[in-house]
Design an enzyme around this catalytic site. Structure first.
Site, PDB file in Angstrom:
ATOM      1  N   SER A   1      13.150  17.948  32.934  1.00 10.20           N
ATOM      2  CA  SER A   1      12.497  17.183  31.869  1.00 10.20           C
ATOM      3  C   SER A   1      11.148  17.758  31.456  1.00 10.20           C
ATOM      4  CB  SER A   1      12.355  15.714  32.287  1.00 10.20           C
ATOM      5  OG  SER A   1      13.635  15.114  32.316  1.00 10.20           O
TER       6      SER A   1
ATOM      7  N   SER B   1      14.023   8.266  36.911  1.00 10.98           N
ATOM      8  CA  SER B   1      15.322   8.755  37.375  1.00 10.98           C
ATOM      9  C   SER B   1      15.557   8.195  38.766  1.00 10.98           C
ATOM     10  CB  SER B   1      15.333  10.296  37.346  1.00 10.98           C
ATOM     11  OG  SER B   1      16.652  10.752  37.527  1.00 10.98           O
TER      12      SER B   1
ATOM     13  N   LYS C   1      15.728   3.612  38.369  1.00 20.37           N
ATOM     14  CA  LYS C   1      16.161   3.095  37.056  1.00 20.37           C
ATOM     15  C   LYS C   1      16.419   1.592  37.053  1.00 20.37           C
ATOM     16  CE  LYS C   1      18.258   7.273  35.093  1.00 20.37           C
ATOM     17  NZ  LYS C   1      19.456   7.844  34.451  1.00 20.37           N
TER      18      LYS C   1
ATOM     19  N   ASN D   1      15.577   4.115  31.630  1.00 17.68           N
ATOM     20  CA  ASN D   1      15.200   5.515  31.898  1.00 17.68           C
ATOM     21  C   ASN D   1      13.952   5.920  31.116  1.00 17.68           C
ATOM     22  OD1 ASN D   1      16.295   5.804  29.296  1.00 17.68           O
ATOM     23  ND2 ASN D   1      16.913   7.905  29.726  1.00 17.68           N
TER      24      ASN D   1
ATOM     25  N   ASP E   1      19.819   6.832  27.793  1.00 23.01           N
ATOM     26  CA  ASP E   1      21.043   7.491  28.288  1.00 23.01           C
ATOM     27  C   ASP E   1      22.242   7.077  27.439  1.00 23.01           C
ATOM     28  OD1 ASP E   1      20.008   8.980  30.412  1.00 23.01           O
ATOM     29  OD2 ASP E   1      20.198   7.313  31.831  1.00 23.01           O
TER      30      ASP E   1
ATOM     31  N   ARG F   1      36.047   4.986  42.738  1.00 29.38           N
ATOM     32  CA  ARG F   1      36.453   5.141  44.141  1.00 29.38           C
ATOM     33  C   ARG F   1      36.430   3.796  44.848  1.00 29.38           C
ATOM     34  NH1 ARG F   1      32.617   9.074  47.515  1.00 29.38           N
ATOM     35  NH2 ARG F   1      31.172   7.367  47.079  1.00 29.38           N
ATOM     36  N   THR F   2      35.359   3.024  44.635  1.00 26.68           N
ATOM     37  CA  THR F   2      35.288   1.667  45.199  1.00 26.68           C
ATOM     38  C   THR F   2      35.662   0.699  44.068  1.00 26.68           C
ATOM     39  OG1 THR F   2      33.452   2.440  46.567  1.00 26.68           O
ATOM     40  CG2 THR F   2      33.789   0.053  46.452  1.00 26.68           C
TER      41      THR F   2
ATOM     42  N   GLU G   1      36.095  -2.442  43.728  1.00 22.82           N
ATOM     43  CA  GLU G   1      35.346  -3.695  43.526  1.00 22.82           C
ATOM     44  C   GLU G   1      34.135  -3.474  42.609  1.00 22.82           C
ATOM     45  OE1 GLU G   1      36.170  -2.474  46.631  1.00 22.82           O
ATOM     46  OE2 GLU G   1      37.975  -3.731  46.614  1.00 22.82           O
TER      47      GLU G   1
ATOM     48  N   TYR H   1      26.270  18.662  34.717  1.00 24.56           N
ATOM     49  CA  TYR H   1      26.017  19.829  33.869  1.00 24.56           C
ATOM     50  C   TYR H   1      25.768  21.110  34.655  1.00 24.56           C
ATOM     51  CZ  TYR H   1      21.462  17.696  34.669  1.00 24.56           C
ATOM     52  OH  TYR H   1      20.386  17.091  35.246  1.00 24.56           O
TER      53      TYR H   1
ATOM     54  N   GLN I   1      19.084  12.383  25.497  1.00 27.17           N
ATOM     55  CA  GLN I   1      18.294  11.253  26.025  1.00 27.17           C
ATOM     56  C   GLN I   1      16.807  11.600  26.008  1.00 27.17           C
ATOM     57  OE1 GLN I   1      16.443  11.055  29.043  1.00 27.17           O
ATOM     58  NE2 GLN I   1      16.976  13.148  29.647  1.00 27.17           N
TER      59      GLN I   1
HETATM   60  N1  LIG Z   1      23.974  14.348  31.730  1.00 26.08           N
HETATM   61  C1  LIG Z   1      23.089  13.392  31.883  1.00 26.08           C
HETATM   62  O1  LIG Z   1      22.133  13.259  31.118  1.00 26.08           O
HETATM   63  C2  LIG Z   1      23.256  12.404  32.996  1.00 26.08           C
HETATM   64  C3  LIG Z   1      22.559  11.187  32.975  1.00 26.08           C
HETATM   65  C4  LIG Z   1      22.747  10.281  34.034  1.00 26.08           C
HETATM   66  C5  LIG Z   1      23.599  10.637  35.085  1.00 26.08           C
HETATM   67  N2  LIG Z   1      24.250  11.831  35.068  1.00 26.08           N
HETATM   68  C6  LIG Z   1      25.182  12.201  36.156  1.00 26.08           C
HETATM   69  O2  LIG Z   1      26.117  11.140  36.330  1.00 26.08           O
HETATM   70  C7  LIG Z   1      26.530  11.084  37.691  1.00 26.08           C
HETATM   71  C8  LIG Z   1      26.405   9.657  38.222  1.00 26.08           C
HETATM   72  O3  LIG Z   1      25.052   9.259  38.221  1.00 26.08           O
HETATM   73  P1  LIG Z   1      24.630   7.749  38.614  1.00 26.08           P
HETATM   74  O4  LIG Z   1      23.184   7.648  38.370  1.00 26.08           O
HETATM   75  O5  LIG Z   1      25.539   6.778  37.973  1.00 26.08           O
HETATM   76  O6  LIG Z   1      24.932   7.744  40.192  1.00 26.08           O
HETATM   77  P2  LIG Z   1      25.251   6.473  41.117  1.00 26.08           P
HETATM   78  O7  LIG Z   1      24.672   5.237  40.540  1.00 26.08           O
HETATM   79  O8  LIG Z   1      24.882   6.908  42.490  1.00 26.08           O
HETATM   80  O9  LIG Z   1      26.860   6.310  41.043  1.00 26.08           O
HETATM   81  C9  LIG Z   1      27.692   7.303  41.564  1.00 26.08           C
HETATM   82  C10 LIG Z   1      29.153   6.955  41.267  1.00 26.08           C
HETATM   83  O10 LIG Z   1      29.957   8.090  41.629  1.00 26.08           O
HETATM   84  C11 LIG Z   1      30.995   7.680  42.524  1.00 26.08           C
HETATM   85  N3  LIG Z   1      31.256   8.808  43.418  1.00 26.08           N
HETATM   86  C12 LIG Z   1      30.360   9.444  44.212  1.00 26.08           C
HETATM   87  N4  LIG Z   1      30.959  10.446  44.861  1.00 26.08           N
HETATM   88  C13 LIG Z   1      32.269  10.441  44.484  1.00 26.08           C
HETATM   89  C14 LIG Z   1      33.403  11.245  44.823  1.00 26.08           C
HETATM   90  N5  LIG Z   1      33.307  12.242  45.690  1.00 26.08           N
HETATM   91  N6  LIG Z   1      34.586  10.958  44.215  1.00 26.08           N
HETATM   92  C15 LIG Z   1      34.686   9.959  43.320  1.00 26.08           C
HETATM   93  N7  LIG Z   1      33.650   9.151  42.976  1.00 26.08           N
HETATM   94  C16 LIG Z   1      32.456   9.409  43.555  1.00 26.08           C
HETATM   95  C17 LIG Z   1      30.444   6.457  43.202  1.00 26.08           C
HETATM   96  O11 LIG Z   1      31.550   5.716  43.684  1.00 26.08           O
HETATM   97  P3  LIG Z   1      31.371   4.519  44.772  1.00 26.08           P
HETATM   98  O12 LIG Z   1      31.060   3.299  43.972  1.00 26.08           O
HETATM   99  O13 LIG Z   1      32.685   4.471  45.452  1.00 26.08           O
HETATM  100  O14 LIG Z   1      30.230   4.944  45.678  1.00 26.08           O
HETATM  101  C18 LIG Z   1      29.693   5.777  42.067  1.00 26.08           C
HETATM  102  O15 LIG Z   1      30.578   5.045  41.233  1.00 26.08           O
HETATM  103  C19 LIG Z   1      25.660  12.101  38.442  1.00 26.08           C
HETATM  104  O16 LIG Z   1      26.403  13.291  38.574  1.00 26.08           O
HETATM  105  C20 LIG Z   1      24.487  12.318  37.509  1.00 26.08           C
HETATM  106  O17 LIG Z   1      23.903  13.590  37.667  1.00 26.08           O
HETATM  107  C21 LIG Z   1      24.100  12.716  34.054  1.00 26.08           C
END
Ligand SMILES: NC(=O)c1ccc[n+]([C@@H]2O[C@H](COP(=O)([O-])OP(=O)(O)OC[C@H]3O[C@@H](n4cnc5c(N)ncnc54)[C@H](OP(=O)(O)O)[C@@H]3O)[C@@H](O)[C@H]2O)c1
Length: 267
Positions: free
Chosen positions: A16, A61, A65, A86, A101, A148-149, A151, A213, A241
């Site tokens: 950023s 971040s 958040k 964010n 976002d 994956r989960t 619920e 990315y 974003q």
């Molecule tokens: N491009 C962008 O601007 C941008 C912006 C925001 C986020 N992102 C990306 O989006 C992704 C998620 O971010 P977040 O903030 O939402 O994270 P988060 O709140 O920690 O959520 C992670 C999610 O991924 C699932 N997960 C984790 N490991 C997994 C695996 N091995 N197989 C299947 N599912 C899995 C988790 O499932 P459970 O519920 O089962 O734990 C949960 O639903 C990250 O890679 C982040 O870098 C990108």
């Protein structure tokens, strides 16, 4: 000189500062953006510093958040519905929370050639998935959430709409968009959120959008392209974003190319 910040933990890896400092330069604004590592127990203290007159605002971040919501004076409808902020804007000492976002994701989808019609599948049920589901629902799209989960997907759809379901229950021939909003593939480049998935069940016009990315072509994107589908990574969402946050702080529109070029330089 004005100031803007990223509060995150960790913060050192962030791209950023490169984007926002390039945008300040492009716009001729005397301001500096700095990424600061803020541990959770110090978040409230750091948020108070944003009320100072020389501060434009901040990005938040992981892991802040959601935790920041009660520390702010006002929230946009998107931030309230998604439950995540964010971008914080200092409005004369009052702190306004927004979520760029979600619109950044929609802008990136538009650039990627999303048709804005047909069903969408969102993989994941964390903060990024919440932003994606809210954004797609705001377009009137039917959304299936697979996590994956299970619920957590049920909980998400109860709040934001859409259908929580198992992969096998998705009506694949009606799906035009798959979004990876899970962390699968983030720390292990060989990992796909859809291992062994048969992409031929999708229409050939479907788009696969991976919010991850790095690497530039994730395993999910590789598999989708190998099956003849279009696939894009999350780099443009990151830039979009930031572009929207920048405008919220300064009132100035800077072209997306400035943010993308800055990302290309930092790699
Ligand atoms: N491009 C962008 O601007 C941008 C912006 C925001 C986020 N992102 C990306 O989006 C992704 C998620 O971010 P977040 O903030 O939402 O994270 P988060 O709140 O920690 O959520 C992670 C999610 O991924 C699932 N997960 C984790 N490991 C997994 C695996 N091995 N197989 C299947 N599912 C899995 C988790 O499932 P459970 O519920 O089962 O734990 C949960 O639903 C990250 O890679 C982040 O870098 C990108």
């Amino acid at each position: 000189m004005k100031r803007a910040f990223l509060f995150a933990d960790p913060a050192a890896h962030s791209r950023s500062p490169a984007m926002h400092n390039a945008a300040f330069g492009h716009a001729g604004i005397d301001a500096h953006y700095e990424a600061v590592r803020v541990p959770p127990d110090l978040l409230a203290t750091y948020i108070q510093t944003l009320r100072q007159p020389d501060v434009l605002g901040a990005n938040l971040s992981l892991p802040h958040k959601e935790a920041v919501l009660p520390l702010l004076d006002t929230l946009s409808s998107a931030a309230r519905a998604i439950g995540a902020v964010n971008t914080v804007v200092n409005r004369g000492g009052m702190l306004h929370g927004d979520n760029t976002d979600a619109p950044g994701f929609l802008a990136a989808l538009a650039s990627a050639g999303d048709h804005r019609q047909g069903g969408a599948v969102v993989l994941g049920a964390g903060g990024a998935a919440r932003a994606a589901v809210w954004a797609l629902r705001s377009q009137g799209r039917g959304v299936y959430v697979v996590n994956r989960t299970h619920e957590k997907a049920v909980e998400l759809t109860r709040e934001l709409g859409g259908t929580a379901c198992a992969l096998e229950a998705v009506p694949w021939p009606s799906i035009q968009l798959i979004v990876n909003a899970s962390s699968a593939g983030l720390s292990d480049a060989a990992q796909s959120p859809l291992p062994g998935f048969e992409f031929s069940v999708l229409p050939s016009s479907a788009l696969v959008y991976d919010m991850v990315y790095k690497p530039a072509e994730t395993r999910l994107m590789y598999d989708a392209r190998a099956a003849g589908l279009r696939a894009e990574n999350g780099l443009e969402m990151l830039a979009q974003q930031a572009r929207l946050a920048f405008t919220a702080w300064t009132g100035v529109e800077v072209p997306i190319r400035v943010f993308l070029d800055a990302l290309a330089v930092v790699g």
